[in-house]
Design an enzyme around this catalytic site. Structure first.
Site, PDB file in Angstrom:
ATOM      1  N   SER A 151       0.819  -1.207   0.000  1.00 23.61           N
ATOM      2  CA  SER A 151       0.000   0.000   0.000  1.00 23.61           C
ATOM      3  C   SER A 151       0.854   1.260   0.000  1.00 23.61           C
ATOM      4  O   SER A 151       2.080   1.203  -0.075  1.00 23.61           O
ATOM      5  CB  SER A 151      -0.893   0.011   1.233  1.00 23.61           C
ATOM      6  OG  SER A 151      -0.114   0.314   2.383  1.00 23.61           O
ATOM      7  N   LYS A 152       0.160   2.363   0.102  1.00 24.09           N
ATOM      8  CA  LYS A 152       0.832   3.659   0.113  1.00 24.09           C
ATOM      9  C   LYS A 152       1.885   3.739   1.205  1.00 24.09           C
ATOM     10  O   LYS A 152       2.899   4.394   1.055  1.00 24.09           O
ATOM     11  CB  LYS A 152      -0.198   4.767   0.338  1.00 24.09           C
ATOM     12  CG  LYS A 152      -1.221   4.875  -0.759  1.00 24.09           C
ATOM     13  CD  LYS A 152      -2.361   5.802  -0.331  1.00 24.09           C
ATOM     14  CE  LYS A 152      -3.401   5.953  -1.426  1.00 24.09           C
ATOM     15  NZ  LYS A 152      -4.034   4.674  -1.801  1.00 24.09           N
ATOM     16  N   ARG A 153       1.597   3.073   2.291  1.00 21.16           N
ATOM     17  CA  ARG A 153       2.537   3.121   3.408  1.00 21.16           C
ATOM     18  C   ARG A 153       3.876   2.489   3.087  1.00 21.16           C
ATOM     19  O   ARG A 153       4.842   2.662   3.801  1.00 21.16           O
ATOM     20  CB  ARG A 153       1.927   2.430   4.638  1.00 21.16           C
ATOM     21  CG  ARG A 153       0.934   3.294   5.380  1.00 21.16           C
ATOM     22  CD  ARG A 153       0.393   2.567   6.593  1.00 21.16           C
ATOM     23  NE  ARG A 153      -0.488   1.458   6.200  1.00 21.16           N
ATOM     24  CZ  ARG A 153      -1.761   1.612   5.842  1.00 21.16           C
ATOM     25  NH1 ARG A 153      -2.298   2.794   5.854  1.00 21.16           N
ATOM     26  NH2 ARG A 153      -2.491   0.568   5.495  1.00 21.16           N
TER      27      ARG A 153
END
Length: 478
Positions: A250-252
């Site tokens: 994900s973006k993380r």
RNA sequence: GGUGCUGUAGACAAAUUGGUAAAGUCACAGGGCUUUCAAUCCUGGGUUUGCGGGUUCAAGUCCCGUCAGCACUGCCA
């Protein structure tokens, strides 16, 4: 019937790797079957959809080379069609208006949770009497439209990658909302699960290939296909791409857009190559380095893995390096110039082109990422270099300055060649009676400020072309 | 909580209808080349399919149980 597949990203964020990989699989499958690859933008979430995200998605697909045959089709252009379909479900009694307020739904869920039950809509408004309806409407309540899902239903399909999958109606969470709340007599904004089906039917999609996170939507959608009197397409749910810890990437994980990979120095072809390997394995005897075009010749879901694929930066780097190493110098030069400009190096891309290409020829085979060229070639772009600790130590060794002075004195006024450079070194070795290794190592330290780096002779020639070899050696001696 | 999916070496993974498992790639280690590093070439190690049962002459593959991870569980997509 000819194959028609689609990629249906939502412009609520940039094009990310999961969507891109799904696009790759769809593209590959379409090409393999001689079918069409269609792009549809799922922008029914008015709140979160943004034009810049749509642009990012389009640009990203183009950069990757995932050209589409039809589209982009925007769902917001098609609300009239959705409303017609919803109305027909209403007319047939397959859907109904539910007047529950968000608060009522909330308390219902809270109660279910408190009793350790699965949260679901209890279908309480499925059979409202005309009086009840009139009462709610008199209250001024708005209503969502819910599609009936019978608990007793059993939904089964043969997944292209998972084989037989089945689901019970009662596990689907009750009658599903297909349109947002609206006033009496109007139809609210249609929701994802419904519009997907309407569009896939309308666009004649034959295979729905998407990420495994959609697997739970499939039984609901199959019910909708039936209700709309359409043929159910085939479904293929591809494994998710996982990060190091095994969670969905994900973006993380530091990559929010496909362009982050471009910024990091990966080429589109290499990146597509790697994405293809995330869940699909090449046929017997096939190399792992391949173009999308050649992969499409043999692509099939029989070789798509079911387990999630962990994203491996090492492997991506290796694949990228293979592309960079095989790339012709002029092409590599074109790709590298922006990174050097970005780094603030002073050069003229046109006038210095021959010199740049010589440089690329020297370092090309050592690159894993385009960005590597910045650090690797820095000593050739900036006039002053700060010697490393080891280099300084080398320059302080006995006889080094004497030898380098001799080299400096021997540098001809005309351009240095590999032969003349070697001759200078040999002459100094003989004249000063020192080991050749000492001269080579010292020359490297004096010229580049480091004890390791690209080929010394070529580096020298590149420096000589700028007249910096004299400056560096003078500095090293003094 | 429920439902679903998945589980082969550090990673990606291969393995006809059950029939010698760990092919291949990355990573890692050692060596050659380069009087450097990287690249490249050669060589090597790891081991028994999450775990436990069962069926079978034979199970990674079929059945049952169990554990773990992940996904979904919205008037998001």
């Amino acid at each position: 019937m000819s194959v028609r597949v689609r990629i249906a990203p939502s412009p609520t964020g940039n094009l990310h790797i999961g969507t891109a990989r799904t696009a790759v699989f769809n593209w590959l499958y379409a090409k393999n079957k001689g079918g069409s690859f269609i792009l549809r933008i799922e922008d029914t979430d008015l709140e979160r959809s943004k034009p810049e995200f749509t642009q990012n998605i389009l640009d990203g697909l183009k950069w990757l080379g995932l050209n589409w045959d039809e589209g982009p089709i925007f769902q917001t252009d098609r609300t009239a069609l959705y409303q017609t379909k919803i109305q027909s479900l209403l007319d047939q009694g397959l859907a109904y208006r539910a007047y529950d307020t968000p608060e009522e739904i909330e308390t219902m869920r809270a109660r279910q949770k408190a009793r350790n039950e699965a949260p679901r809509y209890d279908n309480r408004h499925r059979n409202l009497t005309p009086d009840q309806i009139a009462a709610y409407e008199a209250e001024g309540r708005t209503a969502v439209i819910r599609f009936k899902i019978e608990d007793s239903r059993e939904i089964t399909w043969t997944d292209l990658v998972r084989g037989n999958v089945s689901w019970k109606g009662r596990d689907l969470g009750g009658d599903m909302v297909i349109a947002r709340a609206s006033n009496t007599g109007t139809i609210g904004a249609p929701l994802y699960n419904f519009v997907v089906v309407v569009d896939d039917i309308d666009m004649g999609i034959t295979q729905v290939i998407r990420g495994e996170d959609h697997i739970g939507n499939t039984p609901k959608q199959i019910l909708l296909y039936e209700a709309l009197g359409a043929t159910v397409p085939e479904f293929g749910h591809t494994p998710l791409i996982l990060n190091e810890t095994g969670a969905k990437l994900s973006k993380r994980d530091g990559v929010t857009s496909i362009f982050d990979f471009k910024k990091m120095g990966y080429t589109a072809a290499a990146f597509c190559n790697y994405m293809t390997l995330l869940g699909w394995s090449p046929i017997e005897g096939m190399d792992e380095i391949f173009s999308l075009e050649s992969a499409s010749k043999v692509f099939g879901f029989d070789r798509v893995n079911k387990a999630g694929a962990k994203f491996d930066w090492d492997k991506l780097n290796w694949i990228n390096s293979q592309y960079l190493h095989a790339m012709p110098v002029p092409e590599l030069t074109d790709l590298l110039i922006p990174y050097w400009q970005e780094a603030g190096f002073a050069f003229d891309p046109i006038a210095d082109r021959p010199w740049l290409e010589r440089l690329v020829a020297v370092i090309g085979a050592s690159l894993a990422k385009l960005t590597d060229a910045v650090e690797m070639a820095e000593y050739l772009f900036t006039q002053a270099v700060t010697p490393t600790e080891d280099a300084t130590k080398q320059l302080g060794l006995d006889g080094v300055k004497d030898a380098l002075s001799a080299v400096l004195a021997a540098i001809p006024t005309e351009a240095l060649t590999e032969e003349s450079a070697k001759a200078i070194i040999d002459a100094v070795v003989k004249e000063k009676g020192v080991k050749k290794g000492l001269v080579m190592k010292s020359l490297r330290a004096g010229l580049t400020g480091s004890l390791q780096g690209p080929d010394l002779m070529q580096s020298w020639l590149l420096l000589n072309a700028k007249g910096w070899d004299r400056i560096r050696l003078t500095g090293a001696i003094g």
